[in-house]
Design an enzyme around this catalytic site. Sequence first.
Site, PDB file in Angstrom:
ATOM      1  N   ASP A  96     -17.195  79.786   7.664  1.00 46.68           N
ATOM      2  CA  ASP A  96     -17.058  81.232   7.657  1.00 46.68           C
ATOM      3  C   ASP A  96     -15.786  81.537   6.880  1.00 46.68           C
ATOM      4  OD1 ASP A  96     -16.541  83.879   8.124  1.00 46.68           O
ATOM      5  OD2 ASP A  96     -16.556  83.753  10.316  1.00 46.68           O
TER       6      ASP A  96
ATOM      7  N   LYS B  15     -13.654  92.391   2.857  1.00 41.62           N
ATOM      8  CA  LYS B  15     -12.219  92.081   2.780  1.00 41.62           C
ATOM      9  C   LYS B  15     -11.828  91.761   1.336  1.00 41.62           C
ATOM     10  CE  LYS B  15     -12.915  90.317   7.364  1.00 41.62           C
ATOM     11  NZ  LYS B  15     -12.374  91.340   8.259  1.00 41.62           N
TER      12      LYS B  15
ATOM     13  N   TRP C 240     -13.278  84.429  16.103  1.00 40.31           N
ATOM     14  CA  TRP C 240     -14.449  84.433  15.236  1.00 40.31           C
ATOM     15  C   TRP C 240     -15.244  83.153  15.380  1.00 40.31           C
ATOM     16  CZ3 TRP C 240     -15.874  88.983  14.490  1.00 40.31           C
ATOM     17  CH2 TRP C 240     -14.934  90.009  14.362  1.00 40.31           C
TER      18      TRP C 240
HETATM   19  N1  PMP Z   1     -15.749  86.181  10.713  1.00 37.25           N
HETATM   20  C1  PMP Z   1     -14.485  86.521  10.422  1.00 37.25           C
HETATM   21  C2  PMP Z   1     -13.497  85.445  10.108  1.00 37.25           C
HETATM   22  C3  PMP Z   1     -14.108  87.874  10.412  1.00 37.25           C
HETATM   23  O1  PMP Z   1     -12.858  88.209  10.134  1.00 37.25           O
HETATM   24  C4  PMP Z   1     -15.084  88.855  10.708  1.00 37.25           C
HETATM   25  C5  PMP Z   1     -14.767  90.338  10.683  1.00 37.25           C
HETATM   26  N2  PMP Z   1     -13.472  90.718  10.829  1.00 37.25           N
HETATM   27  C6  PMP Z   1     -16.370  88.445  11.027  1.00 37.25           C
HETATM   28  C7  PMP Z   1     -16.673  87.110  11.004  1.00 37.25           C
HETATM   29  C8  PMP Z   1     -17.440  89.445  11.367  1.00 37.25           C
HETATM   30  O2  PMP Z   1     -17.822  90.083  10.207  1.00 37.25           O
HETATM   31  P1  PMP Z   1     -18.868  91.275  10.178  1.00 37.25           P
HETATM   32  O3  PMP Z   1     -18.166  92.463  10.735  1.00 37.25           O
HETATM   33  O4  PMP Z   1     -19.176  91.393   8.714  1.00 37.25           O
HETATM   34  O5  PMP Z   1     -20.052  90.894  10.973  1.00 37.25           O
END
Ligand code: PMP
Length: 358
Positions: free
Chosen positions: A171, A195, A102
């Site tokens: 994030d 989540k 991520w």
């Molecule tokens: N950052 C983290 C730490 C995540 O776990 C996720 C999704 N699993 C995201 C970003 C991306 O999120 P989104 O699908 O809402 O764009």
Amino acid sequence: MERVYNFGAGPAVLPEEVLAEAQRELLDFKGSGMSIMEHSHRGKEYDAVHTEAVDNLRKLLDVSPDYSILFIQGGASMQFAMVPMNLLGAGASADYVNSGTWADKAVKEANLFGKVNVIANTGKEIPTRMPGNEELKFTPGAAYVHITSNETIAGAQWKVFPRTVAPLVADMSSDILSRPFEASQFGLIYAGAQKNLGPAGMAVVVIRKDLAERVSTAVPTMLKYKTHIEENSLYNTPPTFAIYILMLVTRWIIKMGRENLYRQNVEKAARIYRAIDASSFYKGTAVREFRSDMNLTFRLPSEALEEQFIKEASRQGMKGLKGHRMVGGIRASIYNAFPLAGVDALVAFMKDFESKNG
Ligand code: PMP
């Protein structure tokens, strides 16, 4: 109907009483004769929902009036781009910690807008981990420092957030509201809602208002934090139903007691990690001091056994235990709404599975 134990990483389990309340109100929201989904986003019924959602988050995150709380569509992935678009002025650079999949995505987007200094890179290490604070060498004059508080795929989590001179951006998609932290330490926090907060469809952004002033006029209106601050996330039609569910979830967290929930999260994770550590059959994939309390990752002696483990668990009503497709293995995601009984069921299953296959 029987509800299963949902270990999915996101979209993820929601509190059952929230779902039941949404169901009760689905056709007729508070005697209005229509669903909250059908109400205007400018009407008084929705206004009350929106206001409570923001107020609940403000209370739970304990942020000062210097910060705005925003709902922005496009998920956390859009924030990977919006952060540099808004905060990284021309000719400036930003520090990023690459701690996994991520964080790496956040780095890639920031590279489109300015100079990125990757000040630590643990992204490809196995066992997975976050860098220790002593490893971080911040760049003087950096526009901000970006971290990923919990790597959802790797199952690694920052335990002590770094102190920075430049605004700290995090994030927190997979661990927001799961544990206490000092919001004033951050310039900006973002999290995809699906989540710990509610259904998919938006990110929650907590931003110190002065940072939104950095943005250049060339940034499109919808991508400016300033727009959403000035319009209280109502510049255009927001995802009203997702915000309504988030309001119910945050109301549930307040009712449960934030601290109780935090304590329960630690206990839930500890029960599974104890089961892993008590056996040589299961192996945790994260360095112990950085183990995530939200996404618990571990391996079995072979991929064939992992497949069998996932299948048998699923037959017993434990779903979503398959590790991310990029890394394999097992991942148990146990967010706020995941019940303790589900953790105990998994631990019992792990013991039984080992005794039959170990
Ligand atoms: N950052 C983290 C730490 C995540 O776990 C996720 C999704 N699993 C995201 C970003 C991306 O999120 P989104 O699908 O809402 O764009």
